[in-house]
Design a protein around this motif. Structure first.
Motif, PDB file in Angstrom:
ATOM      1  N   ALA A  24       0.839  -1.194   0.000  1.00 29.67           N
ATOM      2  CA  ALA A  24       0.000   0.000   0.000  1.00 29.67           C
ATOM      3  C   ALA A  24       0.872   1.241   0.000  1.00 29.67           C
ATOM      4  CB  ALA A  24      -0.920   0.010   1.218  1.00 29.67           C
ATOM      5  N   VAL A  25       0.312   2.329  -0.514  1.00 35.46           N
ATOM      6  CA  VAL A  25       0.988   3.627  -0.536  1.00 35.46           C
ATOM      7  C   VAL A  25       0.045   4.671   0.052  1.00 35.46           C
ATOM      8  CG1 VAL A  25       2.117   5.377  -1.945  1.00 35.46           C
ATOM      9  CG2 VAL A  25       2.254   2.976  -2.629  1.00 35.46           C
ATOM     10  N   LEU A  26       0.543   5.429   1.028  1.00 30.76           N
ATOM     11  CA  LEU A  26      -0.207   6.527   1.626  1.00 30.76           C
ATOM     12  C   LEU A  26       0.408   7.844   1.179  1.00 30.76           C
ATOM     13  CD1 LEU A  26      -0.887   5.712   5.405  1.00 30.76           C
ATOM     14  CD2 LEU A  26      -2.605   6.212   3.661  1.00 30.76           C
ATOM     15  N   THR A  27      -0.387   8.726   0.607  1.00 28.40           N
ATOM     16  CA  THR A  27       0.089  10.063   0.251  1.00 28.40           C
ATOM     17  C   THR A  27      -0.798  11.101   0.915  1.00 28.40           C
ATOM     18  OG1 THR A  27      -1.240  10.020  -1.782  1.00 28.40           O
ATOM     19  CG2 THR A  27       1.055   9.347  -1.966  1.00 28.40           C
ATOM     20  N   GLY A  28      -0.208  12.241   1.224  1.00 30.33           N
ATOM     21  CA  GLY A  28      -0.962  13.334   1.814  1.00 30.33           C
ATOM     22  C   GLY A  28      -0.668  13.581   3.272  1.00 30.33           C
ATOM     23  N   LEU A  29       0.161  12.725   3.893  1.00 31.90           N
ATOM     24  CA  LEU A  29       0.490  12.943   5.299  1.00 31.90           C
ATOM     25  C   LEU A  29       1.540  14.034   5.436  1.00 31.90           C
ATOM     26  CD1 LEU A  29       0.746   9.297   6.691  1.00 31.90           C
ATOM     27  CD2 LEU A  29      -0.995  11.007   7.252  1.00 31.90           C
ATOM     28  N   PRO A  30       1.413  14.903   6.419  1.00 33.82           N
ATOM     29  CA  PRO A  30       2.454  15.901   6.654  1.00 33.82           C
ATOM     30  C   PRO A  30       3.703  15.251   7.236  1.00 33.82           C
ATOM     31  CG  PRO A  30       0.795  16.023   8.372  1.00 33.82           C
ATOM     32  CD  PRO A  30       0.279  15.045   7.358  1.00 33.82           C
ATOM     33  N   ALA A  31       4.809  15.968   7.186  1.00 27.46           N
ATOM     34  CA  ALA A  31       6.065  15.473   7.751  1.00 27.46           C
ATOM     35  C   ALA A  31       6.048  15.558   9.269  1.00 27.46           C
ATOM     36  CB  ALA A  31       7.237  16.282   7.200  1.00 27.46           C
ATOM     37  N   GLY A  32       6.844  14.681   9.892  1.00 22.97           N
ATOM     38  CA  GLY A  32       7.066  14.785  11.326  1.00 22.97           C
ATOM     39  C   GLY A  32       6.158  13.957  12.206  1.00 22.97           C
ATOM     40  N   LEU A  33       5.319  13.089  11.623  1.00 25.92           N
ATOM     41  CA  LEU A  33       4.438  12.247  12.427  1.00 25.92           C
ATOM     42  C   LEU A  33       5.157  10.946  12.754  1.00 25.92           C
ATOM     43  CD1 LEU A  33       1.121  12.736  10.424  1.00 25.92           C
ATOM     44  CD2 LEU A  33       1.880  13.976  12.456  1.00 25.92           C
ATOM     45  N   GLY A  68       9.099   7.415   2.462  1.00 26.37           N
ATOM     46  CA  GLY A  68       8.203   8.300   3.189  1.00 26.37           C
ATOM     47  C   GLY A  68       8.395   8.342   4.687  1.00 26.37           C
ATOM     48  N   VAL A  69       9.319   7.536   5.226  1.00 21.18           N
ATOM     49  CA  VAL A  69       9.604   7.545   6.664  1.00 21.18           C
ATOM     50  C   VAL A  69      11.110   7.659   6.850  1.00 21.18           C
ATOM     51  CG1 VAL A  69       9.507   6.243   8.834  1.00 21.18           C
ATOM     52  CG2 VAL A  69       7.549   6.200   7.269  1.00 21.18           C
ATOM     53  N   PHE A  70      11.528   8.623   7.680  1.00 17.21           N
ATOM     54  CA  PHE A  70      12.960   8.840   7.940  1.00 17.21           C
ATOM     55  C   PHE A  70      13.157   9.066   9.428  1.00 17.21           C
ATOM     56  CE2 PHE A  70      16.706  11.743   8.158  1.00 17.21           C
ATOM     57  CZ  PHE A  70      17.655  10.841   7.684  1.00 17.21           C
ATOM     58  N   GLU A  71      14.045   8.282  10.010  1.00 14.11           N
ATOM     59  CA  GLU A  71      14.348   8.367  11.443  1.00 14.11           C
ATOM     60  C   GLU A  71      13.083   8.277  12.300  1.00 14.11           C
ATOM     61  OE1 GLU A  71      16.715  11.912  11.919  1.00 14.11           O
ATOM     62  OE2 GLU A  71      18.536  10.888  11.248  1.00 14.11           O
ATOM     63  N   GLY A  72      12.196   7.352  11.883  1.00 14.89           N
ATOM     64  CA  GLY A  72      11.012   7.052  12.669  1.00 14.89           C
ATOM     65  C   GLY A  72       9.854   8.007  12.515  1.00 14.89           C
ATOM     66  N   HIS A  73       9.944   8.948  11.568  1.00 13.35           N
ATOM     67  CA  HIS A  73       8.875   9.926  11.373  1.00 13.35           C
ATOM     68  C   HIS A  73       8.566  10.059   9.878  1.00 13.35           C
ATOM     69  CE1 HIS A  73      10.258  10.924  15.400  1.00 13.35           C
ATOM     70  NE2 HIS A  73       9.136  11.606  15.585  1.00 13.35           N
ATOM     71  N   THR A  74       7.320  10.445   9.585  1.00 15.90           N
ATOM     72  CA  THR A  74       6.963  10.683   8.192  1.00 15.90           C
ATOM     73  C   THR A  74       7.803  11.830   7.636  1.00 15.90           C
ATOM     74  OG1 THR A  74       5.166  12.162   8.883  1.00 15.90           O
ATOM     75  CG2 THR A  74       4.608   9.855   8.471  1.00 15.90           C
ATOM     76  N   ALA A  75       8.150  11.696   6.363  1.00 18.91           N
ATOM     77  CA  ALA A  75       9.011  12.687   5.718  1.00 18.91           C
ATOM     78  C   ALA A  75       8.222  13.637   4.830  1.00 18.91           C
ATOM     79  CB  ALA A  75      10.084  11.981   4.888  1.00 18.91           C
ATOM     80  N   THR A  77       6.480  12.715   2.230  1.00 20.63           N
ATOM     81  CA  THR A  77       6.346  12.121   0.894  1.00 20.63           C
ATOM     82  C   THR A  77       5.554  10.824   1.004  1.00 20.63           C
ATOM     83  OG1 THR A  77       8.503  11.052   1.213  1.00 20.63           O
ATOM     84  CG2 THR A  77       8.474  13.150   0.032  1.00 20.63           C
ATOM     85  N   ALA A  78       5.351  10.173  -0.133  1.00 24.56           N
ATOM     86  CA  ALA A  78       4.545   8.948  -0.151  1.00 24.56           C
ATOM     87  C   ALA A  78       5.152   7.876   0.750  1.00 24.56           C
ATOM     88  CB  ALA A  78       4.437   8.429  -1.584  1.00 24.56           C
ATOM     89  N   VAL A  79       4.328   7.337   1.660  1.00 24.95           N
ATOM     90  CA  VAL A  79       4.763   6.240   2.536  1.00 24.95           C
ATOM     91  C   VAL A  79       4.384   4.934   1.844  1.00 24.95           C
ATOM     92  CG1 VAL A  79       4.601   5.188   4.817  1.00 24.95           C
ATOM     93  CG2 VAL A  79       4.385   7.677   4.565  1.00 24.95           C
ATOM     94  N   THR A  80       5.396   4.136   1.500  1.00 28.96           N
ATOM     95  CA  THR A  80       5.181   2.894   0.754  1.00 28.96           C
ATOM     96  C   THR A  80       5.458   1.690   1.639  1.00 28.96           C
ATOM     97  OG1 THR A  80       5.852   3.993  -1.299  1.00 28.96           O
ATOM     98  CG2 THR A  80       5.813   1.590  -1.309  1.00 28.96           C
ATOM     99  N   PHE A  81       4.447   0.817   1.776  1.00 23.56           N
ATOM    100  CA  PHE A  81       4.560  -0.413   2.549  1.00 23.56           C
ATOM    101  C   PHE A  81       4.618  -1.597   1.585  1.00 23.56           C
ATOM    102  CE2 PHE A  81       2.062   2.612   5.037  1.00 23.56           C
ATOM    103  CZ  PHE A  81       2.712   2.615   6.261  1.00 23.56           C
ATOM    104  N   LEU A  82       5.609  -2.447   1.736  1.00 19.32           N
ATOM    105  CA  LEU A  82       5.769  -3.624   0.875  1.00 19.32           C
ATOM    106  C   LEU A  82       5.763  -4.875   1.744  1.00 19.32           C
ATOM    107  CD1 LEU A  82       6.422  -4.543  -2.127  1.00 19.32           C
ATOM    108  CD2 LEU A  82       8.764  -4.808  -1.308  1.00 19.32           C
ATOM    109  N   ILE A  83       4.993  -5.879   1.311  1.00 24.32           N
ATOM    110  CA  ILE A  83       4.894  -7.158   2.023  1.00 24.32           C
ATOM    111  C   ILE A  83       5.101  -8.270   1.008  1.00 24.32           C
ATOM    112  CG2 ILE A  83       3.422  -8.626   3.445  1.00 24.32           C
ATOM    113  CD1 ILE A  83       1.814  -5.950   4.019  1.00 24.32           C
ATOM    114  N   GLU A  84       6.155  -9.033   1.154  1.00 26.49           N
ATOM    115  CA  GLU A  84       6.442 -10.107   0.209  1.00 26.49           C
ATOM    116  C   GLU A  84       5.525 -11.300   0.443  1.00 26.49           C
ATOM    117  OE1 GLU A  84      10.538 -11.135   0.441  1.00 26.49           O
ATOM    118  OE2 GLU A  84      11.245  -9.213  -0.337  1.00 26.49           O
ATOM    119  N   ASN A  85       5.117 -11.952  -0.651  1.00 25.96           N
ATOM    120  CA  ASN A  85       4.411 -13.226  -0.583  1.00 25.96           C
ATOM    121  C   ASN A  85       5.448 -14.340  -0.572  1.00 25.96           C
ATOM    122  OD1 ASN A  85       1.757 -12.175  -0.693  1.00 25.96           O
ATOM    123  ND2 ASN A  85       1.889 -11.976  -2.919  1.00 25.96           N
TER     124      ASN A  85
END
Length: 379
Positions: A24-33, A68-75, A77-85
């Motif tokens: 999944a990809v999440l876009t629209g989150l502000p930085a620093g969360l 989209g995540v840097f040093e434990g916080h949103t950056a 930009t798009a946060v991309t989650f990848l899960i291998e099958n």
């Protein structure tokens, strides 16, 4: 088709059940969360197959955050989650390519995609795709909880068995209890009965479904908009996107149709500390498509898992001749206990999107100097 949903916050899902990966990809989150990866892992664990009441396809579902995540916080930009099958057995589906499985999307998918769809394990129609939704929903939920907004569910009904309802006089404690339970039934005796029922259905090559009750607290009044962007519209759209969901209702739902208006209306009373509340909550915390400050209550009907081992009547799509279908492989006799976190994750995403919309409107009004009260001139 569209794999993207949302207004300010947008969620995109991708992948197939037997492809190399889903996500999944999440876009629209502000930085620093902040993103708590341990919490994300705990949420993913609630979706994993466990024991005899779940499929024996045991995927590790380790989430990789690619961007989209840097040093434990949103950056920002798009946060991309990848899960291998990693535990596919695609050969289980070789004999089923043209044999349409009752209760599945096979017939409709052939009509829509003319045979080009990935049929293995249901492809993009599979409940497996919800793993990415849970990963994204975990981040949304963490953000909401920092705002004091909580979500919890229990298995209200499984087949013919009923759990006890939430005790709304002790709702915080009840929500803590629901979140601590692996199986998600408030009454321990009913939990044992339900698990025995699932095992019995499995032993007969069959499956069962049920209803989830979800409660949301901490939402201020005024979230949402009337008509097309109502809270019900957004949440129902998301929930009906989850495979096997066949019904969504809010508050007393269809039960309201049996009542007089004098019974269905929630009396409005002073709540103390300058607040206004309702004496009852038959409308589930929602009026006119907006939150009214009371707990939001919704119910989600999950149908019995369509992959069953009983012999069924079907048709070969190529020949259009009748066939007897016998499904093999690894399948859940019931998915409601695993669907609980999926429903909560979809709700978390939808609510965060709505909260962000409300925040943006309030901030614009404040920054343009418009008076806080109607009829007053800006200062």
């Amino acid at each position: 088709m569209s794999d993207t949903f949302g207004l300010l916050l947008k969620l995109t899902i991708f992948g197939e059940s037997h492809g190399p990966a889903i996500g999944a990809v999440l876009t629209g989150l502000p930085a620093g969360l902040p993103l708590d990866m341990k919490r994300l892992e705990a949420d993913m664990d609630r979706r994993r197959a466990k024991g005899r009441i779940s499929t024996q396809r045991h995927e590790p579902d380790q989430v990789q955050v690619l961007s989209g995540v840097f040093e434990g916080h949103t950056a920002g930009t798009a946060v991309t989650f990848l899960i291998e099958n990693k535990a596919q057995r695609s050969g289980d589906y070789d004999q089923l390519k043209y044999r349409l499985r009752p209760g599945h999307a096979d017939l409709a998918a052939f009509a829509r995609y003319e045979g080009w769809q990935d049929y293995r394990g249901g492809g993009h129609f599979s409940g497996r795709i919800t793993a990415g939704l849970v990963a994204a929903g975990s981040l949304c939920r963490q953000i909401l909880e920092r705002r004091g907004i909580r979500i919890a569910s229990h298995i209200e009904r499984l087949h013919g068995l009923q759990d006890r309802p939430f005790d709304f006089a002790s709702l915080d404690r009840e929500m803590d209890l629901a979140q601590s339970l692996e199986f998600g039934v408030l009454d321990p005796k009913k939990a044992a009965e339900m698990q025995r029922l699932i095992e019995e259905a499995a032993s007969q090559g069959d499956s069962v479904g049920g209803v989830l009750e979800t409660v949301i607290t901490g939402l201020p009044a005024g979230i949402g908009d009337p008509f097309f962007d109502s809270v019900e519209s957004e949440l129902a759209h998301l929930l009906f996107s989850v495979p096997s969901v066949k019904g969504v209702s809010f508050g007393d739902g269809f039960g309201l149709a049996k009542l007089y208006g004098s019974q269905a209306n929630d009396p409005i009373i002073p709540g103390g500390n300058g607040t206004v509340v309702t004496a009852t909550n038959r409308n589930g915390g929602l009026n006119g498509g907006l939150t009214n400050g009371m707990p939001v209550i919704l119910h989600t009907a999950i149908k019995p898992t369509p992959s069953i081992y009983k012999e069924q009547d079907s048709v070969d799509y190529r020949t259009k001749q009748p066939v007897k279908l016998q499904i093999t492989g690894r399948h859940d006799p019931c998915i409601i206990h695993r669907a609980r976190i999926v429903v909560e994750s979809a709700v978390a995403f939808g609510l965060l999107d709505l909260v962000m919309m409300r925040d943006a409107q309030i901030r614009l009004r404040q920054e343009t100097g418009t008076g806080a009260e109607p009829g007053k001139e800006p200062a």
